[in-house]
Each structure stands twice: as C-alpha cells, then as structure tokens.
Design an enzyme around this catalytic site. Structure first.
Site, PDB file in Angstrom:
ATOM      1  N   PHE A   1      -9.009  39.923  57.151  1.00 28.48           N
ATOM      2  CA  PHE A   1     -10.090  39.503  56.274  1.00 28.48           C
ATOM      3  C   PHE A   1     -11.236  39.088  57.201  1.00 28.48           C
ATOM      4  O   PHE A   1     -11.020  38.386  58.191  1.00 28.48           O
ATOM      5  CB  PHE A   1      -9.650  38.327  55.382  1.00 28.48           C
ATOM      6  CG  PHE A   1     -10.729  37.913  54.435  1.00 28.48           C
ATOM      7  CD1 PHE A   1     -10.960  38.635  53.276  1.00 28.48           C
ATOM      8  CD2 PHE A   1     -11.538  36.820  54.704  1.00 28.48           C
ATOM      9  CE1 PHE A   1     -11.986  38.276  52.403  1.00 28.48           C
ATOM     10  CE2 PHE A   1     -12.565  36.454  53.834  1.00 28.48           C
ATOM     11  CZ  PHE A   1     -12.790  37.186  52.685  1.00 28.48           C
TER      12      PHE A   1
ATOM     13  N   ASP B   1      -2.611  33.609  59.502  1.00 31.46           N
ATOM     14  CA  ASP B   1      -3.413  33.328  58.307  1.00 31.46           C
ATOM     15  C   ASP B   1      -2.555  33.681  57.086  1.00 31.46           C
ATOM     16  O   ASP B   1      -2.215  34.847  56.863  1.00 31.46           O
ATOM     17  CB  ASP B   1      -4.698  34.172  58.355  1.00 31.46           C
ATOM     18  CG  ASP B   1      -5.571  33.964  57.127  1.00 31.46           C
ATOM     19  OD1 ASP B   1      -5.036  33.596  56.061  1.00 31.46           O
ATOM     20  OD2 ASP B   1      -6.790  34.195  57.226  1.00 31.46           O
TER      21      ASP B   1
ATOM     22  N   TYR C   1      -6.508  28.603  46.848  1.00 32.06           N
ATOM     23  CA  TYR C   1      -7.092  28.967  45.555  1.00 32.06           C
ATOM     24  C   TYR C   1      -6.635  30.335  45.062  1.00 32.06           C
ATOM     25  O   TYR C   1      -7.085  30.785  44.015  1.00 32.06           O
ATOM     26  CB  TYR C   1      -8.621  28.885  45.576  1.00 32.06           C
ATOM     27  CG  TYR C   1      -9.317  29.600  46.712  1.00 32.06           C
ATOM     28  CD1 TYR C   1      -9.429  30.984  46.728  1.00 32.06           C
ATOM     29  CD2 TYR C   1      -9.872  28.876  47.763  1.00 32.06           C
ATOM     30  CE1 TYR C   1     -10.072  31.629  47.755  1.00 32.06           C
ATOM     31  CE2 TYR C   1     -10.526  29.519  48.799  1.00 32.06           C
ATOM     32  CZ  TYR C   1     -10.629  30.884  48.798  1.00 32.06           C
ATOM     33  OH  TYR C   1     -11.274  31.517  49.833  1.00 32.06           O
ATOM     34  N   LYS C   2      -5.786  30.994  45.833  1.00 34.94           N
ATOM     35  CA  LYS C   2      -5.281  32.296  45.385  1.00 34.94           C
ATOM     36  C   LYS C   2      -3.967  32.070  44.631  1.00 34.94           C
ATOM     37  O   LYS C   2      -3.962  31.516  43.533  1.00 34.94           O
ATOM     38  CB  LYS C   2      -5.142  33.222  46.588  1.00 34.94           C
ATOM     39  CG  LYS C   2      -6.471  33.509  47.284  1.00 34.94           C
ATOM     40  CD  LYS C   2      -6.286  34.424  48.498  1.00 34.94           C
ATOM     41  CE  LYS C   2      -7.584  34.580  49.278  1.00 34.94           C
ATOM     42  NZ  LYS C   2      -8.580  35.411  48.592  1.00 34.94           N
TER      43      LYS C   2
ATOM     44  N   ARG D   1      -7.993  46.464  43.676  1.00 33.31           N
ATOM     45  CA  ARG D   1      -6.898  45.535  44.006  1.00 33.31           C
ATOM     46  C   ARG D   1      -6.404  44.854  42.736  1.00 33.31           C
ATOM     47  O   ARG D   1      -7.188  44.383  41.921  1.00 33.31           O
ATOM     48  CB  ARG D   1      -7.381  44.429  44.942  1.00 33.31           C
ATOM     49  CG  ARG D   1      -7.760  44.854  46.311  1.00 33.31           C
ATOM     50  CD  ARG D   1      -7.813  43.657  47.264  1.00 33.31           C
ATOM     51  NE  ARG D   1      -8.514  42.514  46.682  1.00 33.31           N
ATOM     52  CZ  ARG D   1      -8.575  41.309  47.254  1.00 33.31           C
ATOM     53  NH1 ARG D   1      -7.942  41.091  48.414  1.00 33.31           N
ATOM     54  NH2 ARG D   1      -9.241  40.320  46.703  1.00 33.31           N
TER      55      ARG D   1
END
Lengths: 367, 367
Positions: free
Chosen positions: A105, A172, A197-198, A342
């Site tokens: 990312f 990560d 937050y995912k 996605r």
C-alpha cells in the site's frame, strides 16, 4: 453476529476491507463518552481511564494478532506508526538498505522513502517472493495481505528468511488484523503496525496500532518522542526519558472519541476464535469466487490458494464505472487502479446469501 | 454563550486551558456522524466531506489565528506537528543549532531533542527574553503562552528578532488559540502548531493543527510523508509527490469522529470577535486576581501586565492537596509541578460570578 451491526436496508456491504461497518452499540457508547465522560466528568476523566486507554485497547487488539499483553499500543495513524517502526529499526545500524514490499500500500513506501532520505539508507523495492535480503539489509517492510489482490504472505517463512541474515522485519497488518490468526509473538516478529478501521470496524480513521515485543522495548527509540511516551509525563521534566515499556511508542495526547469508539467496536470480537473466523472467510470467499466464475467471464486475481485474506479482487474494464453501477444497485465495494474491483468479505456481517446476490448483480452489470 | 455549553450543575470549571467544556450540540453532531455518515453512508462518506475535512476545519481555525484560507490543516497531535514543523525548518540547513523556549511545555522540548539527534543540530534552551539568536540558529521554537504562568510572549517582536538573523520561528499556540487575536499572516510567522482541545473545546485529544504559510508550502518537506499528503492519493503511485498546497502537511487517514466533533465545537466561535473575546478574558482574569489577592495571601505568578493568556496561576504549598479539595467543592482547575495551581478562565462559559465564588472557595481552603 450480523445482528450486532448497523447496516442499511438493501445494502450488501463488501467494503469492510476499507471501512468496517459500525457495531450497533458504538453510537450509544460514543454518546456516553461525549455526554458523561467529557461533559460531566470533564478533566477528571483523564485519570478515570482515558490516560491508559491506548495500552488497554492495544492489549485487546493483541489478543487478535497473537501478542501477549504489554506489547501493543493504539494511537496515531498507520503511516506515523510505520515511521516509528522503521526509524526505530534503522537507528544506529551500519547496514545500508531498507527493503520495501514492491506491491505495498503506497503510504508504507512513501514513509520508507522519507526514512531513507533522512538516514542515508537506500530504499529498494522487491517482491515478497524474491526479497534478496543480505547482510546489508537493515530492515524489510512487508504487507501481510496485499491490498490489491488479497494474497496473504507467509509471515513465518519471511520473518525467518530475514532473521537468517540479521535483518529486522516490520509487518503491516492493515488487511490482516481481524482476518487471520496471526501469531506475532510465536513467530518472533520485530515490529508490526496496522489500522483498526477496516476489518476491526473501529470507525473512520480510528487510531492505528504498533507492536513492539517485550525484548525490543528497552532499545526501541521512538523518533516522535512526545510527552505521552515519557517515563513520568506529569513530572513535566525538561529531558526526555522514555517509559520502559510499550508506552514509549506513544506520542501526543490520544484522540479519545475515536479511540473509545474503537474500544466499543472491539466488543464484538470478544469470544471470537480467530482460526474459525478466518476459515469462515475462506468459505465465503471461495463461494464468491465460484459464483463470479460461473456467472461472468471476469478474471479473479485473488490467489485460489491458502492462506489468503478476506477479499476477492477481480480484473475489470472501467472499474470506476462498474463500481458506481454496483453501488447504485446496493452492492458496495471499491476499485483500485488500474483495473481492479475489490470486494471485502467480513464474515461478521456477510453471509452466503449476500455473496450470491452480489455476484448476480455484478453479472447483470458486466454481461 | 454560557447557555451553549454543557457544564454540570454546581461545577465552576476553570480547566478549559487543559480540556475545554463541550458545546451542547456536539453530542448530537457526533451521533449523526456515527449513525448516518458512518452507519448509513459507510465508505461513501469519504467522498461526501470526510476527505477534505482536515483543510476545511483548518480554515475555520485559521480565522481565529489570523491565517487566510489554505494555510492551516488539522490532524495528528501537537507533538507530531511540532516534529513536522521543526524537521521542515531544518531541512537542508547549514546552521548548527535549534533554540527552544526554556519554559516550554515539555513535549516541544522532547521533540526538539529528537530532531536535534536525528539531524545533528545542537539544541539550546533559552528564555524568550534572552534568546541570543545568531546566524548559527536554524530555528527557534516558542510557546505563545507559557503553560505554567500564563505569560503571553510578543510574537511580532520575537519573530522579527529571529528573522533579523535569518532564523525561522515555530510558534506553539496551544494556550493561545481561542484566546488571543493572533495575526500569523500579518506577522509573517514561518510555522505554527497548536492543539484544539483546550480553549477551542474540540474534545479530549481532538486533532491538532499546523500552519504553513503559502510562500513556504512549495519548499516545505514533511518528514511524515504519508499518503494523505500526496498530490494524487488515490492514484496509488509508487513514488511520493507532495500536494502543492497545505495538504502536504497531512499524513495518514484522519480520525473522523474526533475531527468532526471539533468541527461542531467550532460553531460557537462563529461571529466571535477575537479582540473583544480576549479583552473579556483580561477583565475576568484581573477580577480573579484581585479577589485572590484580597482574600488570600497566595502569590499570583501570572504577570499583571498585558498581553497575557486566559489563565491565572498561583503559587501554593501542596498544590495537589489543595486542588483535590477545590475539586471536592466544585471548583475544577489543575496543578503543575512544583507548586502551581492553574485556573483557566474561558470567557465563553465563565463569568464574574464564577470567578468570585471560586476565589471564595480557594480562600476557605487555604486560610
């Protein structure tokens, strides 16, 4: 578990890999924080639970990623925590390079670039399958799950490969926390960071976390030496002396509203067995894949092997247009350049019916 | 204005210099953010106002500190923003020292220490009254208001003094934002940072801000080069290219709940004239001082000159014990080592009656 979440009628929410849905009780808890803790107790709340919240909530996340208490602290953004971990890892090194996951990312790579410029180390991008680590490599920064494809890298093998040449590893976990039964302590990971937050459903921009194992805490130097990481923050001493434990990874005053929303959101994980949870996601993603392959001619780029994340990515022309149409029909996912749709499959609130219906709607659009 | 705040019955709240009281409508706004924006709009809210919130709210704060739009951005903690500003200021310098306000709130000094170690510059502590800046001084870090005494430094004179020898200035506005009609643009300040949870009432740990004036933005290098500061964050490019404007001071995903609580809290400032507001605080602090001097033999250490902050500090034996007794009797202030009682006087919700009653209760305890 679905009943515990607040998801609007008629929506199939397949974007929990970007912003998790809110557990229903979070709204009430946040209200209590604003009205009672802030409004009623005012400054006194700092000594009634707020000050220690970053470590307490860190321990709750620790349980989900295989970290014993006292090694995870919540605060700041993932980018800031990547910076702390990388700067800590290269501090005092005589090695000359940082290796960064080529498919990372972007923010991890941007931060690595800055750390390289500040410290004089070279930054080299490499695929996790061919890292070519040497005794020149100070640290390697890896994403546990590839955010585009959903591939999940072998943390144990890659960590061992790094340690064999004396290289430290920063993992990560943004797309694997709340997905996979990661075992940070058992594997002996050097540093890990991740967002909340995912799949952890902590709320938009809820604070990130950093893991620094016990045995590295005494030597870990946080470049962001803010007063919350001081050994005695309220002594207001002129000189910085870090806390002996994980609190040294703290920086400034924590964002209590966002942090306590996360705390509330984590309640739904109490009692969740991470192995069973991950397996449930494998069932659902396999099912979604098979529907897409039956109903459309789109190419699923998420590997059809284990392990992988709770995500199915599909190659598609005009992904922005197709996703806009999906959203108009109630299926919310997202798209990433250049040509990827996605879909996050969060087993806490997504089931067989939703993945079937989502595949049908996708087929209606693309066929 | 008092009616707009939620302050418990029987409490005289004189700690708004540490954690401001909540404006009443904040609870409802936060509820709307959790239930509607997060729960109902889910990921779509990022393109319905969340993404730009740090700049939009930054501009709202800008009005209160004399900064034209496009120069203030909200996010991260004060400590992190001090780090960005100092690292930005010393980048590429051939000068050899950083000067830091000797009486600074500790976190600024701790961060300066870290920046010094990372960049090889020496850090020298000095009183604002005798900074001894030279052509060796790359940057000076100053607190606008002394957190212990409430003294307010002359920003214009000190900034000019620094600029005369080519030294940059970073001003910490933590205790002056929401207090003083600061004029950053007019004075030509290089960088400023501040928190929003004190006199701005943003909520516990609400995000901090950083000011980078237009003319410095093109050359400002943010060491925390996270994806939110990228010129095209959603292009997911491999290489970091900063946004041309103030967004380059952003780092990671912003903490939306804390940030939008701050946004709501700022509504009470709409229409407030900062000069009149500051003058009102001078009236109230003068009154409080005179009551204390009449009723007790305590020494008020806040200077009796103008300008100063919205604070009265008193030297007192056993400050922790006295403050505990004050709080037990409904007067909430705080104490700072070694022997200081601090009382913040926030004119938005404190009036003549409160300062008189607070002085009476203090006198009952210490006499």
């Amino acid at each position: 578990m679905r009943e515990q979440f607040d998801i609007p009628e008629g929506v199939i929410y397949l974007d929990g890999n970007s912003l998790g849905a809110p557990p229903k009780h979070v709204a009430e808890r946040v209200q209590e924080v604003v009205k009672h803790q802030w409004g009623n107790r005012l400054i006194r709340s700092w000594s009634e639970g707020w000050w220690e919240a970053p470590q307490r909530i860190g321990d709750r996340i620790g349980r989900l990623i295989g970290a014993a208490p006292g090694q995870v602290v919540v605060g700041d953004s993932t980018s800031v925590n990547v910076y702390k971990a990388l700067m800590g890892a290269v501090k005092g090194t005589e090695r000359t390079e940082i290796v960064c996951d080529e498919s990372t990312f972007p923010t991890d790579g941007y931060i690595a670039q800055s750390v390289g410029e500040l410290t004089g180390l070279k930054v080299r991008a490499a695929r996790p399958s061919s890292l070519d680590l040497t005794e020149d490599t100070a640290v390697v920064l890896l994403n546990h799950v590839d955010y585009r494809t959903g591939a999940l890298h072998d943390m144990k093998a890659l960590t061992e490969q790094a340690h064999d040449v004396g290289t430290q590893v920063v993992w990560d976990l943004c797309h694997s926390a709340g997905v996979y039964p990661t075992q940070l302590d058992e594997i002996g990971v050097d540093y890990a960071v991740g967002c909340t937050y995912k799949f952890l459903n902590g709320g938009p921009g809820s604070p990130a976390f950093i893991y620094v194992p016990k045995h590295k805490q005494a030597t870990f130097e946080n470049p962001l030496s803010g007063w919350n990481g001081h050994r005695a923050p309220f002594a207001m001493e002129a000189s910085y002396e870090p806390d002996p434990g994980i609190a040294r990874a703290r920086v400034g005053t924590p964002d209590i509203l966002s942090m306590l929303a996360l705390d509330a959101a984590l309640d739904v994980w109490d009692g969740v067995d991470m192995k069973a949870h991950w397996a449930r996601g494998m069932t659902l993603t396999s099912l979604f894949r098979s529907y897409i392959e039956q109903m459309t001619s789109l190419e699923v780029i998420t590997p059809n092997t284990l392990p992988r994340g709770h995500q199915i990515s599909v190659r598609c022309e005009n992904p922005a247009g197709v996703m806009a149409e999906l959203i108009a029909r109630g299926v919310i996912g997202d798209h990433r350049p250049p040509d990827i749709l996605r879909f996050g499959i969060a087993p806490l609130y997504i089931g067989e019916q939703e993945v079937k219906r989502a595949a049908e709607i996708l087929a209606e659009i693309v066929n």
